[in-house]
Design a protein around this motif. Structure first.
Motif, mmCIF file in Angstrom:
data_model
loop_
_atom_site.group_PDB
_atom_site.id
_atom_site.type_symbol
_atom_site.label_atom_id
_atom_site.label_comp_id
_atom_site.label_asym_id
_atom_site.label_seq_id
_atom_site.Cartn_x
_atom_site.Cartn_y
_atom_site.Cartn_z
ATOM 1 N N VAL A 8 83.473 80.002 -89.812
ATOM 2 C CA VAL A 8 84.777 80.323 -89.234
ATOM 3 C C VAL A 8 85.462 81.324 -90.159
ATOM 4 O O VAL A 8 85.660 81.055 -91.342
ATOM 5 C CB VAL A 8 85.662 79.071 -89.050
ATOM 6 C CG1 VAL A 8 87.027 79.476 -88.507
ATOM 7 C CG2 VAL A 8 84.991 78.065 -88.135
ATOM 8 N N GLU A 10 88.722 84.438 -90.140
ATOM 9 C CA GLU A 10 89.839 85.060 -89.440
ATOM 10 C C GLU A 10 90.346 86.241 -90.249
ATOM 11 O O GLU A 10 90.386 86.191 -91.479
ATOM 12 C CB GLU A 10 90.969 84.052 -89.201
ATOM 13 C CG GLU A 10 90.586 82.976 -88.216
ATOM 14 C CD GLU A 10 91.751 82.158 -87.708
ATOM 15 O OE1 GLU A 10 91.585 81.536 -86.643
ATOM 16 O OE2 GLU A 10 92.825 82.153 -88.347
ATOM 17 N N SER A 19 89.039 86.329 -84.824
ATOM 18 C CA SER A 19 88.654 84.984 -85.232
ATOM 19 C C SER A 19 87.282 84.622 -84.674
ATOM 20 O O SER A 19 86.952 84.991 -83.542
ATOM 21 C CB SER A 19 89.686 83.962 -84.734
ATOM 22 O OG SER A 19 89.269 82.640 -85.049
ATOM 23 N N THR A 20 86.523 83.860 -85.459
ATOM 24 C CA THR A 20 85.247 83.325 -84.992
ATOM 25 C C THR A 20 85.396 81.871 -84.536
ATOM 26 O O THR A 20 84.406 81.211 -84.257
ATOM 27 C CB THR A 20 84.167 83.402 -86.087
ATOM 28 O OG1 THR A 20 84.592 82.642 -87.214
ATOM 29 C CG2 THR A 20 83.890 84.843 -86.493
ATOM 30 N N GLN A 21 86.622 81.390 -84.443
ATOM 31 C CA GLN A 21 86.887 80.015 -83.994
ATOM 32 C C GLN A 21 86.662 79.926 -82.486
ATOM 33 O O GLN A 21 87.441 80.461 -81.706
ATOM 34 C CB GLN A 21 88.317 79.611 -84.352
ATOM 35 C CG GLN A 21 88.678 78.194 -83.991
ATOM 36 C CD GLN A 21 87.885 77.187 -84.806
ATOM 37 O OE1 GLN A 21 87.781 77.296 -86.019
ATOM 38 N NE2 GLN A 21 87.316 76.217 -84.128
ATOM 39 N N LYS A 22 85.599 79.256 -82.068
ATOM 40 C CA LYS A 22 85.243 79.197 -80.650
ATOM 41 C C LYS A 22 86.300 78.508 -79.798
ATOM 42 O O LYS A 22 86.468 78.835 -78.625
ATOM 43 C CB LYS A 22 83.883 78.529 -80.463
ATOM 44 C CG LYS A 22 82.751 79.415 -80.917
ATOM 45 C CD LYS A 22 81.401 78.800 -80.664
ATOM 46 C CE LYS A 22 80.331 79.735 -81.206
ATOM 47 N NZ LYS A 22 78.994 79.190 -81.084
ATOM 48 N N SER A 23 87.040 77.575 -80.370
ATOM 49 C CA SER A 23 88.051 76.860 -79.579
ATOM 50 C C SER A 23 89.193 77.777 -79.148
ATOM 51 O O SER A 23 89.928 77.453 -78.210
ATOM 52 C CB SER A 23 88.603 75.669 -80.364
ATOM 53 O OG SER A 23 89.272 76.105 -81.537
ATOM 54 N N LYS A 24 89.359 78.930 -79.782
ATOM 55 C CA LYS A 24 90.401 79.881 -79.409
ATOM 56 C C LYS A 24 89.999 80.759 -78.212
ATOM 57 O O LYS A 24 90.838 81.367 -77.572
ATOM 58 C CB LYS A 24 90.726 80.817 -80.580
ATOM 59 C CG LYS A 24 91.418 80.177 -81.748
ATOM 60 C CD LYS A 24 91.680 81.241 -82.818
ATOM 61 C CE LYS A 24 92.359 80.700 -84.031
ATOM 62 N NZ LYS A 24 93.748 80.369 -83.806
#
Length: 153
Positions: A8, A10, A19-24
């Protein structure tokens, strides 16, 4: 647990975020763009988009928390990376966001450094990728592919 589950990162620039946050990720936006506005994934089913994201390192580009761009890297995190599905929505183009996204992917993600080879396919963005060292195939006679030309229906 694979690196896909733990990587992760950002990056911020003014009102923008990568961002590499998949939930976003806004899966509706990504699927809509790929299936209706891209030349490479026209009519792609949503389930295939979701599976491709699940099995790739995915990058969302956001303006004030609203997703405006995307890219993903399919990789073994050791020797090879394939860059795919890169886009910035039309109303945000011309602001250097694609170049910033490429700078983050190729220069700022430790897990993506030192690969022996990167590849991608593009019909119209050669100028962008040239800036990051991409060229036409040095030995096309060594490359092979297996393609299913049947479009998504």
């Amino acid at each position: 647990m694979s690196l896909l589950d733990t990587v992760v990162h950002e990056f911020r620039k003014e009102a923008f975020l990568i961002s590499t946050q998949k939930s976003k990720l806004d899966l509706d936006l990504i699927h809509d763009y790929l299936s209706k506005r891209s030349y490479w994934a026209e009519n792609i089913p949503r389930g295939i988009v979701e599976r491709s994201i699940q099995n790739s390192l995915s990058f969302g580009v956001y303006h004030h928390e609203k997703q405006i761009g995307f890219a993903r890297v399919t990789t073994d995190f050791a020797t090879y990376g394939y860059l795919a599905d890169v886009f910035i929505v039309e109303t945000y183009r011309g602001q250097g966001l694609s170049k910033w996204l490429m700078e983050c992917i190729f220069n700022q993600i430790p897990e993506l450094q030192g690969f022996r080879k990167w590849s991608l396919a593009t019909a119209d963005a050669h100028g962008l990728y040239d800036q990051f060292g991409f060229t036409t195939l040095a030995h096309p006679e060594r490359m092979m592919e297996k393609v299913n030309f049947k479009k998504y229906s």
